[in-house]
Enzyme design. Structure first.
Site, short mmCIF file in Angstrom:
data_model
loop_
_atom_site.label_atom_id
_atom_site.label_comp_id
_atom_site.label_asym_id
_atom_site.label_seq_id
_atom_site.Cartn_x
_atom_site.Cartn_y
_atom_site.Cartn_z
N LEU A 194 2.51 -7.23 -2.32
CA LEU A 194 2.31 -5.86 -1.84
C LEU A 194 1.27 -5.75 -0.74
O LEU A 194 0.99 -4.64 -0.28
CB LEU A 194 1.90 -4.96 -3.02
CG LEU A 194 2.90 -4.87 -4.17
CD1 LEU A 194 2.31 -4.05 -5.32
CD2 LEU A 194 4.22 -4.25 -3.69
N ARG A 195 0.69 -6.89 -0.32
CA ARG A 195 -0.34 -6.81 0.70
C ARG A 195 0.20 -6.24 2.01
O ARG A 195 -0.46 -5.46 2.69
CB ARG A 195 -0.96 -8.18 0.95
CG ARG A 195 -2.24 -8.09 1.80
CD ARG A 195 -2.75 -9.48 2.20
NE ARG A 195 -2.94 -10.34 1.06
CZ ARG A 195 -4.01 -10.32 0.27
NH1 ARG A 195 -4.98 -9.44 0.54
NH2 ARG A 195 -4.12 -11.13 -0.74
N ALA A 196 1.43 -6.61 2.36
CA ALA A 196 2.02 -6.12 3.60
C ALA A 196 2.12 -4.60 3.60
O ALA A 196 1.85 -3.95 4.62
CB ALA A 196 3.39 -6.74 3.82
#
Length: 337
Positions: free
Chosen positions: A246-248
């Protein structure tokens, strides 16, 4: 000791995508920094160092610290004086690069050539925001929060996936400048080398406009909501691109908000999401994005020079500026917010 003068970011010909990514990082350091890829001779280091003038204010500049090539683990994390600890009853800490970069920028040239032990340390500290040193039962801990800027030539080796994902944005300089742009690049480089002070004075106005715009965008940033509509646009596109984790999504959302602040808007529009899409996805996507997704991210190549008429995206140019590549409608670099 006087710091050497740096080539002004506003004077760099082309590379509009990278200049935008650096500005967004200066507006919101929580984006997580920028990884700059490209072959030798593309001015990657020059562009990275140009970030220093965009951070903070004229009165207070955050540190911009370079991790030297061949640095040891002790140079990175610091050291403890055990003799002082035994004699004085407390550890005497000698700061390393991580301590010096706290609150500012840590710049790593040829980041893909870092030895694995230093990569592991960088990953730990970047994730926790804390550096902890322990030696013979004596320990010291200090905050180490910084923006990570790295440059690399992909031809010289890959970057470990864990560290690659740690960079918020990724920009590639992979174009060949056209002859007119190449001439202008050489002219400006020669002018700077001949008299750095005079060159910086010549470009001080455009550089100040750029710094003031970043500062105004920082002040506007917190008033812009991370709203559900923008989040929906981003999560759908991350899913379509096959992005792991989920970093993007988070980085993309922050970058879109910073872009809205850069434009002078009070809310995130779809054009902001599109403008930073490639920056957030380039090093994370596992599949090509759907064909219906337009490629709206600015070109990161150094091939384009300023638009016709001598008024580039980076402010009014000196009279001798050479025209070159096309103008982008958004963002309008030449105007203050």
């Amino acid at each position: 000791m006087t710091e050497p003068l740096q080539f002004p970011l506003a004077a760099v010909v082309g590379a509009d995508g990278l200049k935008l990514a650096l500005c967004l990082t200066a507006i919101d350091p929580k984006i997580g920094g920028v990884l700059i890829e490209g072959p030798r001779g593309m001015a990657k280091s020059t562009l990275a160092r140009g970030l220093a003038d965009l951070l903070g204010s004229a009165e207070q500049r955050p540190p911009f610290v370079t991790l030297p090539l061949g640095a040891t683990e002790e140079r990175l994390v610091g050291s403890l004086d055990l003799d002082a600890a035994l004699g004085q009853g407390k550890a005497q800490f000698s700061p390393g690069v991580l301590a010096q970069a706290h609150g500012g920028v840590l710049y790593v040239d040829e980041v893909n050539l870092l030895p694995d032990p230093l990569v592991d340390l960088l990953l730990d500290v970047a994730a926790s925001g804390t550096n902890r040193i322990e030696r013979d039962g004596i320990s010291h801990r200090h905050d180490a929060r910084f923006v990570l800027i790295g440059t690399m030539n992909p031809e010289e080796g890959e970057l470990r996936p864990q560290l690659l994902d740690r960079f918020g944005l990724n920009v590639s300089l992979d174009g060949l400048p056209e002859p007119a742009a190449r001439q202008q690049i050489i002219r400006r480089r020669l002018a700077f080398d001949s008299d750095p002070q005079a060159f910086c004075v010549q470009w001080a106005g455009a550089q100040q406009v750029l710094a003031e715009r970043c500062q105004a965008a920082r002040q506007r940033l917190e008033r812009i909501a991370l709203d559900d509509q923008a989040l929906a646009w981003i999560t759908e596109r991350c899913f379509a691109a096959g992005v792991d984790g989920l970093r993007a999504d988070l980085v993309w959302l922050r970058a879109a908000r910073a872009h809205a602040a850069w434009r002078g808007s009070e809310q995130i529009e779809e054009e902001d999401v599109q403008a930073v899409a490639e920056f957030a996805l380039r090093h994370r996507r596992r599949e090509a994005p759907p064909s219906q997704q337009p490629s709206a991210a600015p070109s990161a190549t150094g091939a384009s020079a300023e638009p016709q008429g001598g008024q580039g995206d980076w402010g009014a140019l000196p009279p001798q500026a050479v025209a070159g590549g096309p103008r982008r409608e958004v963002p309008n670099w030449a105007k203050k917010p």
